[in-house]
Design an enzyme around this catalytic site. Sequence first.
Site, PDB file in Angstrom:
ATOM      1  CD  GLU A 118      -3.043  -0.994   0.152  1.00 15.12           C
ATOM      2  OE1 GLU A 118      -3.041   0.025  -0.574  1.00 15.12           O
ATOM      3  OE2 GLU A 118      -3.882  -1.905   0.051  1.00 15.12           O
ATOM      4  CG  ASP A 265      -5.583  -7.256  -7.827  1.00 10.07           C
ATOM      5  OD1 ASP A 265      -4.505  -7.501  -7.254  1.00 10.07           O
ATOM      6  OD2 ASP A 265      -6.454  -6.544  -7.317  1.00 10.07           O
ATOM      7  CD  GLU A 359     -14.624  -5.526  -1.201  1.00  9.13           C
ATOM      8  OE1 GLU A 359     -13.619  -5.245  -0.553  1.00  9.13           O
ATOM      9  OE2 GLU A 359     -15.030  -4.821  -2.142  1.00  9.13           O
ATOM     10  CD  GLU A 377     -10.314  -1.667  -8.017  1.00 10.05           C
ATOM     11  OE1 GLU A 377      -9.263  -1.482  -7.377  1.00 10.05           O
ATOM     12  OE2 GLU A 377     -11.450  -1.429  -7.554  1.00 10.05           O
TER      13      GLU A 377
END
Length: 902
Positions: A118, A265, A359, A377
């Site tokens: 992150e 991803d 989610e 996204e």
Amino acid sequence: KLIGGWFFFFGCAVSCSRLPWEVREREVLCNLLPCFVSLQEHAYPADELMPLTCRGRVRGQEPSRGDVDDALGKFSLTLIDTLDTLVVLNKTKEFEEAVKKVIKDVNLDNDIVVSVFETNIRVLGGLLGGHSVAIMLKEKGEYMQWYNGELLHMAKELGYKLLPAFNTTSGLPYPRVNLKFGVRHPEARTGTETDTCTACAGTLILEFAALSRFTGTSIFEEYARKALDFIWEKRQRSSNLVGVTINIHTGDWVRKDSGVGAGIDSYYEYLLKAYVLLGDDSFLERFNTHYDAIMRYISQPPLLLDVHIHKPMLNARTWMDSLLAFFPGLQVLKGDIRPAIETHEMLYQVIKKHNFLPEAFTTDFRVHWAQHPLRPEFAESTYFLYKATGDPYYLEVGKTLIENLNKYARVPCGFAAMKDVRTGSHEDRMDSFFLAEMFKYLYLLFADKEDMIFDIEDYIFTTEAHLLPLWLSTTNQTISKKNTTTEYTELDDSNFDWTCPNTQILFPNDPMFAQSIREPLKNVVDKSCPRGISRAEESLGSGPKPPLRARDFMASNPEHLEILKKMGVSLIHLKDGRVQLVQHAVQAASSLDAEDGLRFMQEMIELSSQQQKEQQLPPRAVQIVSHPFFGRVVLTAGPAQFGMDLSKHKTRGFVATIKPYNGCSEITNPEAVKEKIALMQRGQCMFAEKARNIQKAGAIGGIVIDDNEGSSSDTAPLFQMAGDGKNTDDITIPMLFLFNKEGNIILDAIREYEAVEVLLSDKAKDRDLEMENMDQKLSENDSQKQNSEEATAASQDVGAVSEEPEEGENSDVTDADSLSPAHADSDSISISNQDSYVPGTDEARAPEPACTQGDNQPQEQKTETESNSKVNWDNKVQPMESILADWNEDIEAFEMMEKDEL
């Protein structure tokens, strides 16, 4: 409203004057990009804004949210993450002021443990993106003339603080690092971890390589490449897939399921984008190899389903997570447009059903995990598809996203994450990526080239939508350009050209072509209940199918029992009328029959899990609809197993506190409660007794507030209020349960505004038009009195609770005040030794999952599984040893599937 805690005035005229859309839609976009006002005192210098309570989120001062808080490092996260967004929005003066604030105030030397992943994508990427556009503005000669690479110096300092995480034999980084003390230091409080996710270790190359090429310091790019090389070498060689979690010391796969969503991803994303940015063919070779495996095993158009890396024909789960919504955008960059259109359209249909992308959702498009933290996204993929196709349909999609954000997520101090898309309840959360990515992509979707002060095509987007200039490919090439990919096999696929795909050539601007692909998927969510063919079935082609599917099994059918016996599955009748299934693989007639039996048992486990789910009541909503809230604050409430069914009837009224407050005796202020919704405290008697007392006093509904100070659905699972063991048909009013934190929001509102009106329902109601107009007028004057508003949302588990008396009182009342979730009278499911058993249900036939259209579907419950790694086989089945090894891995993977989290 907030740009990193630093608020600015933003005029809408420039962007909205040239939008390729009608006037009404231009106004909608302007409503999403409201004028920023000076509210700096609410959040700055905190990492995030808490939009419901209008204050900053400071790590350590708020209840821990677990791994989510690893993004917070006391370094003004949102401000850094949104620097280049300001330039995209043409707010250059505000950008200049924001950069000065970062340079002056941000400290990167805090004694705090943060996520390497992150911090890299949000902070390091934010600093590099800010530096990229700062030097661009400086070259133009009007702004940033004073700038001398200060953001780059900070990025380099941060890069060195992340490097200790790479001190492993494999080169994979530790998942966390202490900004001040690194890892494995006595004061670091980190460095003992053994596992990391594939995306966490594989999403570094863009930022680290850019830092090396901006500064000429090669070490950053070297470390990131080493981590990527290690993951590539550890891929499953027969399937060319990677797992979700890997041991950073040994390289063993800890979780062997594979997909394109959470945990993996951006690893795939960075392989392709590293080729684009750095010009190294080996990255494209690796991406194409993985992409071939994805399209071969994971892609089941329009679905993208996780599989096991060692046995990719076997699906690992029956649901998808929302993070895979980025993949259509990546397919556009790759040049594979058709599947991108198909998957994007499927996701859009899910959004139209639930307003937001849950989610996680099942293959028949029901909610699996109900949260939606305003993830960008899907907006990202919408932007890339519009760029590729020129189809105005994607402008319509973008308009829907904007309207839903304004309608359901907009709150007095920003945009609040959805805690439950079914009820419309909020979470006091606005992640930095909402402004870093969502705003950026939606603005770019509607903006014309004339609206931009620079050419966006000169930059590549990182996974956090930060801008890195493409000219870095020819700057400070301290690493050998050719990084040979070992054991690469040339793929026979015309799509795999060694060039950066140009979608204008691969896919002409023909909107009808895209429409022809979307058309078959228009009703895939609302009017169909697809059951995808399993990979095992697909591999059989037109050959023999499994002799018996779990959904068709009937315990009273002799033919079915004979098939079970052949598969090594026996049936045991329990005393309570249920049946139990047990598998002994060694008793199967053949190896193929044994494999059919394993598949049958796994299907039965799924059906059993769905049975549990269907016995649960979904959460309910308490929506404050009076001034000055006007429906913007939605609280998640626990349902009752008695009283009015809020899925069929809604109740709206003003609230009133009863006397006595516990509601355990006759109400002494019935005049204040009559025709109102009664507020009462939990404790000292059963819930049903409280309901009868307020109903007798004339109340039209009741809200029970938890007496446990500080309790909240943020940190505790939601529960159902159980009856008292007696007939509760006499209770006709609705009853809901709120935790202490949510209940105090209503109590605080009463103290400040006296008359507070709420709506009790199964799902938040749209705000009335007149309320919107009044709200707009009030907000123009002053609406800063709403600091007490908070919203929480539904936990995934809704259980039953019974009220209990306090010690020493009403000792004849039992099961009191128990707040442990009930599991709908369901047994656990286990697979142990060589025996597998599935507990039966009250019905002789296992029900087929229903295709449901409603929004208030209960969430799936997790089913516990157990397995061991050894199965004894008779000598006569020695040829099955290799299959046995696969089965043990299947069972292990299935166990991980049942226990995993996003």
